[in-house]
Design an enzyme around this catalytic site. Structure first.
Site, mmCIF file in Angstrom:
data_model
loop_
_atom_site.group_PDB
_atom_site.id
_atom_site.type_symbol
_atom_site.label_atom_id
_atom_site.label_comp_id
_atom_site.label_asym_id
_atom_site.label_seq_id
_atom_site.Cartn_x
_atom_site.Cartn_y
_atom_site.Cartn_z
ATOM 1 N N ASP A 238 1.586 -39.630 -8.993
ATOM 2 C CA ASP A 238 1.092 -39.456 -7.631
ATOM 3 C C ASP A 238 -0.227 -40.211 -7.511
ATOM 4 O OD1 ASP A 238 1.845 -37.222 -5.252
ATOM 5 O OD2 ASP A 238 -0.197 -37.995 -5.174
ATOM 6 N N THR B 71 8.661 -39.778 4.611
ATOM 7 C CA THR B 71 9.055 -40.783 5.604
ATOM 8 C C THR B 71 8.767 -40.202 6.989
ATOM 9 O OG1 THR B 71 11.324 -39.967 5.261
ATOM 10 C CG2 THR B 71 10.765 -42.097 4.302
ATOM 11 N N ARG C 98 3.097 -29.531 7.726
ATOM 12 C CA ARG C 98 3.473 -30.846 8.236
ATOM 13 C C ARG C 98 4.292 -30.745 9.517
ATOM 14 N NH1 ARG C 98 6.475 -33.383 3.244
ATOM 15 N NH2 ARG C 98 7.086 -31.195 3.057
ATOM 16 N N VAL D 118 9.202 -32.264 -2.645
ATOM 17 C CA VAL D 118 10.458 -32.783 -3.187
ATOM 18 C C VAL D 118 10.288 -33.257 -4.624
ATOM 19 C CG1 VAL D 118 12.212 -34.572 -2.950
ATOM 20 C CG2 VAL D 118 11.315 -33.441 -0.914
ATOM 21 N N THR E 22 14.240 -39.475 3.018
ATOM 22 C CA THR E 22 15.169 -39.556 4.138
ATOM 23 C C THR E 22 14.902 -40.817 4.952
ATOM 24 O OG1 THR E 22 15.240 -37.148 4.269
ATOM 25 C CG2 THR E 22 16.039 -38.372 6.179
ATOM 26 N N CYS F 41 11.344 -32.538 8.186
ATOM 27 C CA CYS F 41 12.737 -33.008 8.238
ATOM 28 C C CYS F 41 13.333 -32.931 9.635
ATOM 29 C CB CYS F 41 13.596 -32.190 7.265
ATOM 30 S SG CYS F 41 13.340 -32.600 5.533
ATOM 31 N N ARG G 84 -4.350 -34.046 -7.026
ATOM 32 C CA ARG G 84 -3.011 -33.479 -7.211
ATOM 33 C C ARG G 84 -2.628 -33.501 -8.688
ATOM 34 N NH1 ARG G 84 0.757 -29.827 -5.988
ATOM 35 N NH2 ARG G 84 2.869 -30.655 -5.720
#
Length: 422
Positions: free
Chosen positions: A34, A85, A331, A16, A120, A260, A39
């Protein structure tokens, strides 16, 4: 605050945060932050392991820099939080990443700054859970010294058509003036435009029901698949026939995982339970979707028995472990449920996925990926993810003398090639 002077720090550079930082970095002074040094190093070298942003896009964001140094955050005045989240082992919301990010931002806040959350959450999380952390670590007062907004992410990993700038963005703010600022800021980079919600809670609720709605609809067709299997009917053929009606919703059965759809409904149900209501439809859909890995495994075993294969110590090839096709994101992949269930039958399970990172899979699931498919030794082959590379495999050559079970979860192979489809 107006959109002529924002200096933007994007907190969290995953699927995202990075695409968003790139878009902001084409127009505004932007820092992608980050906590992972590796990364930051790879992004500085022009490579994105998520494959969401290519080297040319990174280069095009001329005002974008990357860092993992928290002291640099004080130089910015707009903070966009895009951390994960997840849920815990009990399927309860885990706000740890969000709280930690809020602590980091709180230490950098100055008077007049704006913090925008994209993660979210359940309705109320921004103002009830995050704002107190920002106040504590900044020493500033909410809606007096600093302000908040919420604009839920709508990234679809691996989708090169629906990108961050081509998906309409919901926005909101903690005051009418901040709502206008947040809306104008996003509208300046989002080609599809924006929709300004009446409050932060409305925007939070809108996001969490988007994925809950998809989850429930997929659960419905998964249940249809179970029913039609017992009736000896091909579910895909039923859906194709029903889909000729203009208002029939085109959902398909499958393993429902990812960051999600397999997670967000639990955020809504948690909040509902805190307010004295136990959701029935949402949780029933989750239970059904969570059971599909075990369901597929049992069907594979039944098909093997029909073909007189010895189940214990049999060799089974699972094609794909990412949570969706043509994407490296592993994930919350529900393919692991299928693998674990087959292992309970004492099967030897090999997994091949050309998109997944072997080190990440080993670290997350303890599974060693095959570097390539090892010949025709398998009693069963399960196509779990519809990667483009799997469409043209020589399945007859993999069938171990023509007797191996081929189970197509995704329904992408010709019907004559497979023994069973979900």
């Amino acid at each position: 605050m107006n959109i002529n002077n924002p200096k933007i720090a994007v907190i969290g550079l995953g699927y995202v945060g990075l695409p968003l930082a790139v878009e902001f970095g084409k127009k505004y002074l932007t820092m992608g932050f980050d906590i992972k040094p590796d990364r930051i190093a790879e992004l500085k070298s022009g490579w994105d392991r998520t494959l969401e942003v290519c080297a040319s896009d990174l280069k095009a964001a001329e005002l974008l820099a990357f860092s993992n140094h928290t002291h640099l955050l004080k130089d910015f005045n707009v903070y966009v939080v895009t951390v994960p989240t997840p849920i815990d082992k009990n399927k309860r919301p885990d706000l740890t990443p969000l709280i930690k990010a809020s602590e980091t931002v709180g230490k950098a806040l100055n008077k007049g700054d704006v913090v925008i959350y994209e993660s979210t959450v359940y309705p109320g999380a921004t103002e009830e859970d995050c704002v107190p952390v920002l106040e504590k670590f900044s020493g500033l007062k909410f809606n007096k010294d600093f302000f908040c907004g919420y604009s839920p992410e709508r990234i679809n990993p691996g989708d090169k058509l629906h990108t961050v700038s081509t998906i309409k963005k919901v926005t909101s703010g903690s005051t009418p003036e901040i709502a206008d600022f947040v809306d104008d800021l996003y509208d300046s980079i989002i080609l599809a435009g924006t929709f300004k919600a009446s409050s932060i809670k409305v925007a939070e609720a809108a996001k969490v029901i988007e994925n809950s709605q998809r989850d429930i609809n997929i659960a419905f067709v998964n249940e249809l698949s179970v029913i039609f299997s017992r009736l000896g009917i091909d579910t895909n053929e039923v859906l194709e026939a029903a889909g000729t009606k203009w208002n029939f919703l085109p959902f398909k059965p499958g393993l429902v995982g990812g960051h999600c759809i397999g997670v967000d409904p639990y955020y809504l149900t948690q909040k509902a339970q805190e307010h004295g209501y136990n959701p029935e439809i949402i949780l029933a859909g989750r239970r059904l979707n969570d059971s599909m890995g075990a369901y597929v495994a049992s069907n594979v075993i039944k098909e093997m028995i029909k073909k007189k294969h010895w189940v214990s110590s049999s060799n089974i090839l699972v094609l794909g472990i990412t949570f969706k096709e043509n994407c490296p994101d592993i994930r919350n992949s529900k393919v692991i449920d299928l693998i674990r269930e087959l292992q309970k039958f004492a099967c030897n399970v090999d997994v091949y996925d050309p998109w997944a990172n072997p080190d990440e899979v080993k670290d997350e699931y303890g599974v060693d990926l095959l570097p390539h498919i090892n010949g025709d030794k398998y009693e069963a082959i399960v196509l779990a993810v519809a990667h483009k590379e799997f469409e043209d495999l020589d399945y007859p050559a993999l069938r171990n003398g023509g007797n191996a079970v081929i189970y197509d979860i995704k329904g992408i192979l010709p019907k004559h090639l497979v023994d069973c489809r979900l």
